[in-house]
Design a protein around this motif. Structure first.
Motif, PDB file in Angstrom:
ATOM      1  N   ALA A  54      49.539   7.366  12.892  1.00 32.61           N
ATOM      2  CA  ALA A  54      48.598   7.389  13.956  1.00 32.61           C
ATOM      3  C   ALA A  54      48.458   8.970  14.496  1.00 32.61           C
ATOM      4  N   GLY A  55      47.221   9.123  14.851  1.00 33.69           N
ATOM      5  CA  GLY A  55      47.097  10.740  15.391  1.00 33.69           C
ATOM      6  C   GLY A  55      46.746  11.541  14.407  1.00 33.69           C
ATOM      7  N   VAL A  56      46.923  11.240  13.260  1.00 35.21           N
ATOM      8  CA  VAL A  56      46.388  12.121  12.144  1.00 35.21           C
ATOM      9  C   VAL A  56      45.132  11.602  11.582  1.00 35.21           C
ATOM     10  N   GLU A  57      44.355  12.715  11.530  1.00 36.08           N
ATOM     11  CA  GLU A  57      42.844  12.332  11.094  1.00 36.08           C
ATOM     12  C   GLU A  57      42.984  12.467   9.412  1.00 36.08           C
ATOM     13  N   THR A  58      41.856  12.012   8.768  1.00 34.37           N
ATOM     14  CA  THR A  58      41.742  12.054   7.364  1.00 34.37           C
ATOM     15  C   THR A  58      40.243  12.359   6.731  1.00 34.37           C
ATOM     16  N   ARG A  59      40.262  13.102   5.879  1.00 30.14           N
ATOM     17  CA  ARG A  59      38.839  13.674   5.351  1.00 30.14           C
ATOM     18  C   ARG A  59      38.971  13.380   3.790  1.00 30.14           C
ATOM     19  N   TYR A  60      38.140  12.880   3.157  1.00 28.70           N
ATOM     20  CA  TYR A  60      37.902  12.763   1.670  1.00 28.70           C
ATOM     21  C   TYR A  60      36.788  13.572   1.312  1.00 28.70           C
ATOM     22  N   PHE A  61      37.061  14.548   0.339  1.00 33.59           N
ATOM     23  CA  PHE A  61      35.983  15.481   0.133  1.00 33.59           C
ATOM     24  C   PHE A  61      36.221  15.572  -1.265  1.00 33.59           C
ATOM     25  N   THR A  62      35.125  16.023  -1.946  1.00 32.08           N
ATOM     26  CA  THR A  62      35.075  16.519  -3.326  1.00 32.08           C
ATOM     27  C   THR A  62      35.619  17.771  -3.460  1.00 32.08           C
ATOM     28  N   LEU A  63      36.214  18.448  -4.484  1.00 29.51           N
ATOM     29  CA  LEU A  63      36.581  19.633  -4.651  1.00 29.51           C
ATOM     30  C   LEU A  63      35.729  20.573  -4.416  1.00 29.51           C
ATOM     31  N   GLU A  64      34.328  20.451  -4.819  1.00 33.67           N
ATOM     32  CA  GLU A  64      33.319  21.378  -4.414  1.00 33.67           C
ATOM     33  C   GLU A  64      33.011  21.551  -2.996  1.00 33.67           C
ATOM     34  N   LYS A  65      33.178  20.466  -2.239  1.00 34.61           N
ATOM     35  CA  LYS A  65      32.975  20.503  -0.818  1.00 34.61           C
ATOM     36  C   LYS A  65      33.949  21.031  -0.077  1.00 34.61           C
ATOM     37  N   THR A  66      35.043  20.636  -0.448  1.00 33.33           N
ATOM     38  CA  THR A  66      36.434  21.496  -0.053  1.00 33.33           C
ATOM     39  C   THR A  66      36.421  22.723   0.064  1.00 33.33           C
ATOM     40  N   ILE A  67      35.702  23.363  -1.071  1.00 32.91           N
ATOM     41  CA  ILE A  67      35.748  24.927  -1.314  1.00 32.91           C
ATOM     42  C   ILE A  67      34.651  25.420  -0.344  1.00 32.91           C
ATOM     43  N   ASN A  68      33.516  24.641  -0.163  1.00 33.70           N
ATOM     44  CA  ASN A  68      32.574  25.226   0.563  1.00 33.70           C
ATOM     45  C   ASN A  68      32.628  24.940   2.138  1.00 33.70           C
ATOM     46  N   VAL A  69      33.576  24.064   2.513  1.00 31.09           N
ATOM     47  CA  VAL A  69      33.651  23.969   4.148  1.00 31.09           C
ATOM     48  C   VAL A  69      35.113  24.277   4.590  1.00 31.09           C
ATOM     49  N   ILE A  70      36.117  24.406   3.727  1.00 27.71           N
ATOM     50  CA  ILE A  70      37.415  24.753   4.329  1.00 27.71           C
ATOM     51  C   ILE A  70      37.231  25.792   5.597  1.00 27.71           C
ATOM     52  N   HIS A  71      36.692  26.948   5.091  1.00 28.14           N
ATOM     53  CA  HIS A  71      36.790  28.107   5.765  1.00 28.14           C
ATOM     54  C   HIS A  71      35.958  27.838   7.539  1.00 28.14           C
ATOM     55  N   LYS A  72      35.251  26.606   7.184  1.00 29.79           N
ATOM     56  CA  LYS A  72      34.983  26.277   8.903  1.00 29.79           C
ATOM     57  C   LYS A  72      35.526  25.595   9.755  1.00 29.79           C
ATOM     58  N   ALA A  73      37.000  25.329   9.189  1.00 31.75           N
ATOM     59  CA  ALA A  73      38.012  24.535   9.819  1.00 31.75           C
ATOM     60  C   ALA A  73      38.284  25.063  11.158  1.00 31.75           C
ATOM     61  N   SER A  74      38.643  24.352  12.235  1.00 32.18           N
ATOM     62  CA  SER A  74      38.991  24.881  13.442  1.00 32.18           C
ATOM     63  C   SER A  74      40.403  25.376  13.166  1.00 32.18           C
ATOM     64  N   PRO A  75      40.707  26.551  13.890  1.00 38.13           N
ATOM     65  CA  PRO A  75      42.236  26.853  13.702  1.00 38.13           C
ATOM     66  C   PRO A  75      43.111  25.831  14.262  1.00 38.13           C
ATOM     67  N   ARG A  76      42.816  24.707  15.162  1.00 38.11           N
ATOM     68  CA  ARG A  76      43.675  23.896  15.741  1.00 38.11           C
ATOM     69  C   ARG A  76      43.833  22.612  14.870  1.00 38.11           C
ATOM     70  N   GLN A  77      43.114  22.976  13.668  1.00 38.55           N
ATOM     71  CA  GLN A  77      43.342  21.797  12.458  1.00 38.55           C
ATOM     72  C   GLN A  77      44.643  22.440  11.925  1.00 38.55           C
ATOM     73  N   LYS A  78      45.520  21.217  11.650  1.00 36.39           N
ATOM     74  CA  LYS A  78      46.768  21.670  10.787  1.00 36.39           C
ATOM     75  C   LYS A  78      46.356  20.951   9.525  1.00 36.39           C
ATOM     76  N   ILE A  79      46.215  21.603   8.594  1.00 35.00           N
ATOM     77  CA  ILE A  79      45.547  20.631   7.371  1.00 35.00           C
ATOM     78  C   ILE A  79      46.567  20.721   6.302  1.00 35.00           C
ATOM     79  N   PHE A  80      46.527  19.286   5.776  1.00 33.23           N
ATOM     80  CA  PHE A  80      47.702  19.012   4.787  1.00 33.23           C
ATOM     81  C   PHE A  80      46.581  18.604   3.613  1.00 33.23           C
TER      82      PHE A  80
END
Length: 158
Positions: A54-80
């Motif tokens: 609970a309280g943890v968001e999930t995302r399911y991205f292709t490898l390519e989408k991860t490469i393309n969007v990871i740098h747009k992540a908000s600093p408050r997102q603590k990404i696992f």
């Protein structure tokens, strides 16, 4: 720069152990599954959503989408980031995802693989990907859960 708190290789992706122990250990508030098959499979996504804490968001991205969007992540997102294979992590790193350390958690035994650690079986392609990750400056750690000590990483290369 995205706030990546952990990158883990686990062929089960999101499951109870990952969601409860690792998320709380590293303080993640977002689990990003970087996997081409799961990104296109809403049924598997909904099953994994049930295992996420609970309280943890999930995302399911292709490898390519991860490469393309990871740098747009908000600093408050603590990404696992969770990947299925070392080759997937290598593709992310070579694509510019700033992964500094990889936790190797679970790689099931299968035909053509050899058991090298408690929960890790590798083949020659896996070993090559791990070698390349090391060449790129990525620290590798074999550890099933945060409460156990890491296993000897040289086991991967024997």
């Amino acid at each position: 720069m995205p706030n990546i708190v952990l990158t883990r290789i686990d062929n089960r992706l999101i499951h109870g152990q990952v969601s409860t122990l690792w998320c709380s250990s590293v303080g993640a508030n977002l689990i990003l599954v970087a996997n081409d098959k799961v990104a296109a499979d809403p049924m598997r996504q909904s099953l994994m959503d049930m295992a996420a804490p609970a309280g943890v968001e999930t995302r399911y991205f292709t490898l390519e989408k991860t490469i393309n969007v990871i740098h747009k992540a908000s600093p408050r997102q603590k990404i696992f980031i969770v990947c299925e294979t070392p080759a997937d992590v290598l593709k992310l790193v070579e694509g510019g995802v700033p992964i500094k350390k990889v936790n190797i958690g679970n790689m099931h035994m299968a035909e053509g693989k050899r058991q090298v650690a408690t929960t890790v079986a590798v083949d020659d392609n896996d070993v090559a990907a791990f070698r390349r990750l090391q060449e790129l400056g990525v620290e590798l750690e074999i550890r099933r859960v945060p409460t156990t000590p890491p296993e000897d990483i040289s086991k991967l290369f024997r």
